[in-house]
Design a protein around this motif. Structure first.
Motif, PDB file in Angstrom:
ATOM      1  N   LEU A 161       9.255   9.291   5.764  1.00 21.63           N
ATOM      2  CA  LEU A 161       9.889   8.834   4.974  1.00 21.63           C
ATOM      3  C   LEU A 161       9.277   7.426   4.788  1.00 21.63           C
ATOM      4  N   HIS A 162       9.440   7.524   3.872  1.00 21.46           N
ATOM      5  CA  HIS A 162       8.655   5.578   3.606  1.00 21.46           C
ATOM      6  C   HIS A 162      10.119   4.695   3.691  1.00 21.46           C
ATOM      7  N   ALA A 163      10.494   4.039   4.367  1.00 20.03           N
ATOM      8  CA  ALA A 163      11.847   3.438   5.048  1.00 20.03           C
ATOM      9  C   ALA A 163      11.758   2.131   4.626  1.00 20.03           C
ATOM     10  N   THR A 188      -4.039   3.202   5.836  1.00 19.22           N
ATOM     11  CA  THR A 188      -3.987   2.329   5.080  1.00 19.22           C
ATOM     12  C   THR A 188      -2.964   2.012   4.230  1.00 19.22           C
ATOM     13  N   ASP A 189      -2.029   2.753   4.021  1.00 18.28           N
ATOM     14  CA  ASP A 189      -0.931   3.070   2.413  1.00 18.28           C
ATOM     15  C   ASP A 189      -1.833   3.323   2.026  1.00 18.28           C
ATOM     16  N   CYS A 190      -3.234   3.437   2.145  1.00 14.02           N
ATOM     17  CA  CYS A 190      -3.984   3.007   0.509  1.00 14.02           C
ATOM     18  C   CYS A 190      -3.650   3.873  -0.816  1.00 14.02           C
ATOM     19  N   CYS A 210      -2.592   8.034   9.066  1.00 16.57           N
ATOM     20  CA  CYS A 210      -2.037   9.014   8.643  1.00 16.57           C
ATOM     21  C   CYS A 210      -1.062   8.905   7.520  1.00 16.57           C
ATOM     22  N   HIS A 211      -1.375   8.038   6.806  1.00 15.77           N
ATOM     23  CA  HIS A 211      -0.303   7.607   5.986  1.00 15.77           C
ATOM     24  C   HIS A 211      -0.984   6.621   4.614  1.00 15.77           C
ATOM     25  N   THR A 212      -1.826   7.440   3.393  1.00 15.70           N
ATOM     26  CA  THR A 212      -2.253   7.419   2.267  1.00 15.70           C
ATOM     27  C   THR A 212      -2.038   7.949   1.083  1.00 15.70           C
ATOM     28  N   HIS A 213      -2.021   7.472  -0.105  1.00 14.59           N
ATOM     29  CA  HIS A 213      -1.914   8.031  -1.346  1.00 14.59           C
ATOM     30  C   HIS A 213      -3.469   8.043  -2.196  1.00 14.59           C
ATOM     31  N   LEU A 214      -3.856   8.355  -1.609  1.00 13.76           N
ATOM     32  CA  LEU A 214      -5.838   8.047  -2.292  1.00 13.76           C
ATOM     33  C   LEU A 214      -6.142   9.368  -3.276  1.00 13.76           C
ATOM     34  N   ASP A 260       7.668   5.022   8.192  1.00 15.03           N
ATOM     35  CA  ASP A 260       6.606   4.195   7.272  1.00 15.03           C
ATOM     36  C   ASP A 260       7.068   2.565   6.856  1.00 15.03           C
ATOM     37  N   HIS A 261       6.441   1.373   7.353  1.00 14.30           N
ATOM     38  CA  HIS A 261       6.427   0.363   6.683  1.00 14.30           C
ATOM     39  C   HIS A 261       7.666  -0.510   7.681  1.00 14.30           C
ATOM     40  N   LEU A 262       8.636  -0.336   8.295  1.00 11.18           N
ATOM     41  CA  LEU A 262       9.910  -0.253   8.809  1.00 11.18           C
ATOM     42  C   LEU A 262       9.884  -2.461   8.760  1.00 11.18           C
TER      43      LEU A 262
HETATM   44 FE    FE Z   1       3.082   4.255   1.059  1.00  6.62          FE
END
Ligand code: FE
Ligand code: DI6
Length: 424
Positions: free
Chosen positions: A260-262, A335-337, A90-94, A283-285
């Motif tokens: 949000l990347h937070a 993954t945050d790929c 549910c979170h990638t920058h691929l 996301d992250h947190l």
């Molecule tokens: Fe990210």
């Protein structure tokens, strides 16, 4: 009766992604982890049957309880294997070009991620590479990362823009993401992340960048049907909560959900801003303050943990896990790929890492890549659970127990992905 649409190679054999064009199929002689909300112990049914009809699950339960109306339907026997919902990243920058292995070396010699970013490296260097790559080259470079996820049993992948930082380059990234969806048996969900980093031509003019690129570009993306949600990087090396709020307002006016990347590197209270806008996820947190968890939890926003970035950046500050659990926050794993902080394209590895780094149980790791990841993408009830009405998107594993999915490191025990013609 089954049509083989696509093959991927795993450590054991070549795995088929089978698209069933049958209107009715029964999967039987298997164990099923339904991952249904509220069920204990993975919703595990040892000797189970799944009935799929027109691409959706019609019935799931113990084989002994199969209703008589399904008696004469065609059967697929799965030889005692484990079936779970197909996984979700549910979170990638691929989608990006090039890589940042040299920067990785610099970090190992002592430079910090923030220092590299401030000196024009970091995200900026990927922006330069991505802008100069052709559409075809971007597709070609991104496909192996998508294929690696597919090999791990993934059926849904979120892909963000954020390495273009001009309206045209951001739109192009999302077009690449939409094109990837047509090339593989996965559903790609897209996210507008133009508020990722400030390009050099807007140095010290972050507000102008929001007004001239992020917001008008978002309207264009929405007009073209390129965008499913809106994200931002709320950080001292990214954008302030006030700037992000303006982007959220624009998203709201287009009826697009936000995320949000937070709190990745510091506590700017981005997660509370996200909660106020009923964000799908924050996301992250890692730097989320324990006292902010009740307010965060009340919004029903999913906490997406990204163990690949935590690992790669050698972070030490842990998210407030106990408070998140106590307040019933749904926790997803992704993954945050991306080429900077998480060059990871294995969702199973992300699950293992989440257990070791953040103390998740293997069951939490699996709900984090199924039911909770679906919620983080606004797909609750459709993906991520084996429940009547959900899409019949399934992963069949060569394992005896679902904890093995988080346990094995490297390789993938995927035996088969069962997809439906109705995926798209
Ligand atoms: Fe990210
Ligand atoms: N947080 C991340 O983890 C990625 N972007 C972001 O906002 C990192 C992106 C990169 O370093 O290229």
């Amino acid at each position: 009766m089954l049509h083989t649409s696509y093959y991927v190679r795993t450590y054991k054999n070549v795995v088929g992604i089978y698209t069933s064009f049958m209107t009715q199929t029964i999967y039987t002689n298997c164990a099923v982890a339904t991952m249904q909300h509220g069920e204990a112990n993975y919703g595990l049914i040892p000797d189970a049957t799944i009935v799929a009809k027109d691409g959706r699950i019609d019935w799931v339960g113990a084989s002994a309880d199969r209703p008589p109306e399904y008696k004469d339907w065609p059967e697929e026997r799965l030889d005692g294997r484990l079936v779970t919902p197909a996984l979700i990243d549910c979170h990638t920058h691929l989608v990006f070009s090039g890589n940042r292995a040299r920067e990785f070396e610099q970090r190992l010699k002592g430079a910090s991620y923030e220092e590299i970013a401030r000196s024009g490296g970091g995200i900026s260097s990927t922006v330069t590479a991505t802008r100069s790559a052709s559409f075809e080259q971007l597709v070609e470079e991104s496909l192996p990362r998508l294929d690696a996820l597919i090999r791990d049993g993934v059926a849904v992948v979120e892909i963000k823009s954020g390495y273009g930082l001009t309206i045209e380059d951001e739109l192009r990234m999302l077009r690449v993401a939409r094109h990837l969806d047509t090339l593989r048996p996965v559903k790609v969900v897209t996210t507008w992340l133009a508020a990722h980093s400030l390009p050099p031509d807007f140095a010290d003019r972050a507000d102008a960048y929001i007004d001239e690129i992020v917001i008008p570009g978002l309207s264009r993306a929405a007009e073209e049907g390129l965008v499913d949600a809106v994200d931002g990087f709320c950080e001292s090396i990214g954008f302030s909560p006030a700037q992000i709020e303006r982007v959220f307002k624009a998203a709201q006016s287009l009826s697009l959900p936000v995320k949000l990347h937070a709190e990745q590197l510091s506590d700017l209270k981005g997660s509370l801003l996200a909660a106020r806008y009923s964000a799908l996820s924050a996301d992250h947190l890692e730097f989320l303050a324990e006292e902010d968890v009740p307010e965060f939890a009340a919004a029903g926003t999913v906490a997406v943990l990204l163990p690949g970035a935590f690992y790669m950046l050698k972070e030490t500050k842990l998210p407030p896990m106990e408070a998140l659990r106590q307040h019933g926050v749904d926790i997803a794993i992704a993954t945050d790929c991306n080429p900077g902080s998480s060059p990871l394209s294995s969702i199973l590895t992300a699950m293992t890492m989440s257990c070791i780094e953040f103390g998740l149980t293997p069951e939490e790791a699996l709900s984090g890549t199924t039911r909770c990841a679906a919620k983080a993408l606004g797909l609750s009830g459709q993906y991520g659970e084996i429940v009547a009405g959900a899409r019949a998107e399934l992963a069949v594993w060569d394992v005896g127990h679902p904890a093995e999915l988080s346990y094995w490191m490297g390789g993938t025990p995927l035996y088969q992905r069962l997809a439906t013609g109705a995926l798209k």
